[in-house]
Design an enzyme around this catalytic site. Structure first.
Site, short mmCIF file in Angstrom:
data_model
loop_
_atom_site.label_atom_id
_atom_site.label_comp_id
_atom_site.label_asym_id
_atom_site.label_seq_id
_atom_site.Cartn_x
_atom_site.Cartn_y
_atom_site.Cartn_z
N ASP A 99 0.85 -1.18 0.00
CA ASP A 99 0.00 0.00 0.00
C ASP A 99 0.89 1.24 0.00
OD1 ASP A 99 1.05 0.05 2.57
OD2 ASP A 99 -0.75 -0.79 3.46
N ASP B 92 1.43 4.76 1.90
CA ASP B 92 1.11 5.70 2.97
C ASP B 92 1.59 7.08 2.53
OD1 ASP B 92 0.22 3.60 4.80
OD2 ASP B 92 2.33 3.05 4.87
N ASP C 9 9.97 4.77 13.12
CA ASP C 9 10.64 3.72 13.89
C ASP C 9 12.08 3.41 13.45
OD1 ASP C 9 9.58 2.62 11.57
OD2 ASP C 9 8.43 1.04 12.57
P1 ATP Z 1 4.02 -2.56 5.72
O1 ATP Z 1 4.66 -2.99 4.45
O2 ATP Z 1 3.79 -3.68 6.68
O3 ATP Z 1 2.81 -1.67 5.52
P2 ATP Z 1 5.11 -0.18 6.82
O4 ATP Z 1 6.51 0.17 7.28
O5 ATP Z 1 4.53 0.66 5.72
O6 ATP Z 1 5.15 -1.68 6.42
P3 ATP Z 1 2.88 0.72 8.36
O7 ATP Z 1 2.27 0.11 9.57
O8 ATP Z 1 2.05 0.87 7.14
O9 ATP Z 1 4.17 -0.16 8.06
O10 ATP Z 1 3.45 2.13 8.80
C1 ATP Z 1 3.81 3.15 7.88
C2 ATP Z 1 5.00 3.95 8.42
O11 ATP Z 1 4.64 4.55 9.66
C3 ATP Z 1 6.23 3.11 8.74
O12 ATP Z 1 7.02 2.88 7.61
C4 ATP Z 1 6.92 3.96 9.76
O13 ATP Z 1 7.62 5.03 9.17
C5 ATP Z 1 5.75 4.54 10.55
N1 ATP Z 1 5.43 3.69 11.71
C6 ATP Z 1 4.58 2.64 11.74
N2 ATP Z 1 4.51 2.12 12.97
C7 ATP Z 1 5.33 2.85 13.73
C8 ATP Z 1 5.70 2.80 15.12
N3 ATP Z 1 5.21 1.89 15.92
N4 ATP Z 1 6.58 3.75 15.56
C9 ATP Z 1 7.09 4.70 14.74
N5 ATP Z 1 6.78 4.77 13.44
C10 ATP Z 1 5.91 3.88 12.93
MG MG Z 2 2.47 0.55 4.99
#
Ligand code: ATP
Ligand code: MG
Length: 415
Positions: A43, A45, A118
């Protein structure tokens, strides 16, 4: 750094619309990381300088819904999908002393925002207008190239603020074959028990994402290797190293191979059924791979116990567990190659997934092709997917108390 990335047309349009309205806006997080790793993002963001209200006024109330309380963001309904748009955050006040973060709604600049993310690999911003990747921590691109997961800031503090980050760090290790940088690894080892302080809804959500991924057996192995499994999935941890655990990982691995080969789709309930099957066989006194007989006394109880307990204390959605129950219950009947009610079985709601589990179980057996012909692929009843990704915005549901439900994307909030 100039680097054109293949983001979706819709994500690009959303970013450009907000930029045209005067707000600094980027694609952020996992999508930028995945594209730099030559993988297809799940996806996109988006992060912006616009506040949730401003985003809503750009796209209109019908398409843009403000959700969440402790972490407010906007769900934008576009092209049959939901895009998450968050506003740049300033670092939370609690961040300095390492308390659990309970509110994260102080807005800031892109430069502030990056430091509250993170890991360096997740803190990259992409500007589709300029086709530029912004690496504001200065380490994200290098860490991706070196395959390193590095916490932003002081790792102990970041894990104490939000212990789910430990799970997220190890997910990157499992998924991309990265390693933890030394100080992140030491902090993780020292902080593992804190995982139990995290909100159960967020842990359940992470588990759901893991079960849906193509690498879930690998995730469990990495959690075990780093000592996280007892704090996250104690039931699975308790059987680690036994034939039951080996059978769980083998079935999940086979499921992932079949998804990779395009033979079947990803499904959380099927993953639960794969993981629970060896527990059911074991509870009925059978060795892994030895199925129970149709209608065998105690089998219904063993199935419901396994699907309900295997991932405890994480509470997966009831409808997924119910579906896993139905998938498992059908297995002994599917073993009968000349079943008198074959047509009726093929009409059952769980048939498509149950047939897939049958194929997974027989994948390494000589009769796999014969079985595949006797039980042809089922047509799936579509409902779950529509429920999760409605084409039209639905009215927000309110609890009896009249309060809005907590957002599942409450990234830094804890109950
Ligand atoms: P995925 O491929 O699983 O979606 P993702 O890294 O995009 O991986 P998301 O949960 O969609 O995970 O989160 C989007 C972004 O928000 C992350 O890449 C990170 O920058 C930030 N983020 C998510 N969770 C946290 C957290 N617990 N603490 C700090 N930043 C976070
Ligand atoms: Mg994501």
């Amino acid at each position: 750094m100039k680097r054109p990335l293949a983001i979706s047309e819709t994500a690009r349009n959303i970013v450009l619309t907000l930029q045209d309205a005067g707000y600094e806006t980027y694609v952020v997080g996992g999508a930028v990381r995945d594209l730099l790793l030559d993988r297809t993002p799940k996806d996109f963001d988006i992060s912006t300088a616009a506040t949730p209200e401003e985003i809503r006024s750009v796209f209109g109330r019908r398409k843009a819904r403000i959700i969440g309380k402790r972490f407010r963001l906007v769900h934008l309904y576009a092209d049959d999908d939901i895009y998450e748009i968050s506003t740049f955050r300033a670092p939370p006040a609690a961040g300095n002393d390492g308390d659990l973060i309970t509110s994260d709604n102080v807005y800031g600049s892109a430069n502030d925002d990056v430091w509250r993310r993170d890991f360096t690999m997740n803190a990259l911003f992409y500007d589709p207008a300029k086709e530029e990747v912004l690496d504001l921590t200065g380490m994200g691109v290098d860490d991706i190239n070196r395959k390193v997961v590095r916490a932003i800031g002081v790792p102990e503090v970041r894990f104490a603020e939000d212990p789910v980050r430990m799970l997220r760090a190890l997910k990157m290790v499992a998924q991309f074959d990265f390693s933890l940088d030394d100080s992140t690894e030491n902090a993780l080892f020292a902080s593992l028990p804190q995982l139990m302080l995290s909100s159960s809804s967020r842990l359940a959500l992470e588990l759901e994402k893991i079960l849906k991924s193509n690498y879930c057996d690998r995730h469990f192995e990495v959690f075990h290797d780093y000592g996280l499994l007892p704090y996250f999935l104690p039931e699975l941890s308790a059987v680690w190293g036994t034939p039951v655990q080996q059978a769980v990982c083998d079935l999940l691995y086979e499921r992932c191979c079949r998804i990779d080969a395009g033979l079947y789709r990803n499904s959380v309930s099927l993953a639960i059924a794969c993981a629970a099957l060896p527990f059911v066989e074991n509870a009925l006194g059978n060795a892994p791979g030895e199925l129970w007989e149709p209608g065998q006394p105690g089998s219904a109880g063993a199935i419901s116990h396994a699907v309900d307990h295997i991932f405890r204390p994480q509470n997966l959605m009831v409808k997924m567990r119910e579906s896993a129950y139905r998938i498992l219950s059908l297995q002994p009947q599917l073993e009968q190659t000349d079943h008198p009610r074959r047509g009726e079985i093929m009409q059952q709601r769980a048939y498509a997934h149950a047939r897939e589990l049958l194929m997974i179980r027989h994948a390494k057996l000589p009769d796999a092709e014969v079985i595949a012909k006797i039980w042809p692929p089922g047509v799936e009843r579509k409902n779950n997917h529509r429920e999760r990704f409605p084409s039209k915005p639905r009215k927000p549901k309110f609890r009896k108390s009249g309060k809005k439900p907590e957002s599942k994307w409450d990234k830094n909030g804890n109950e």
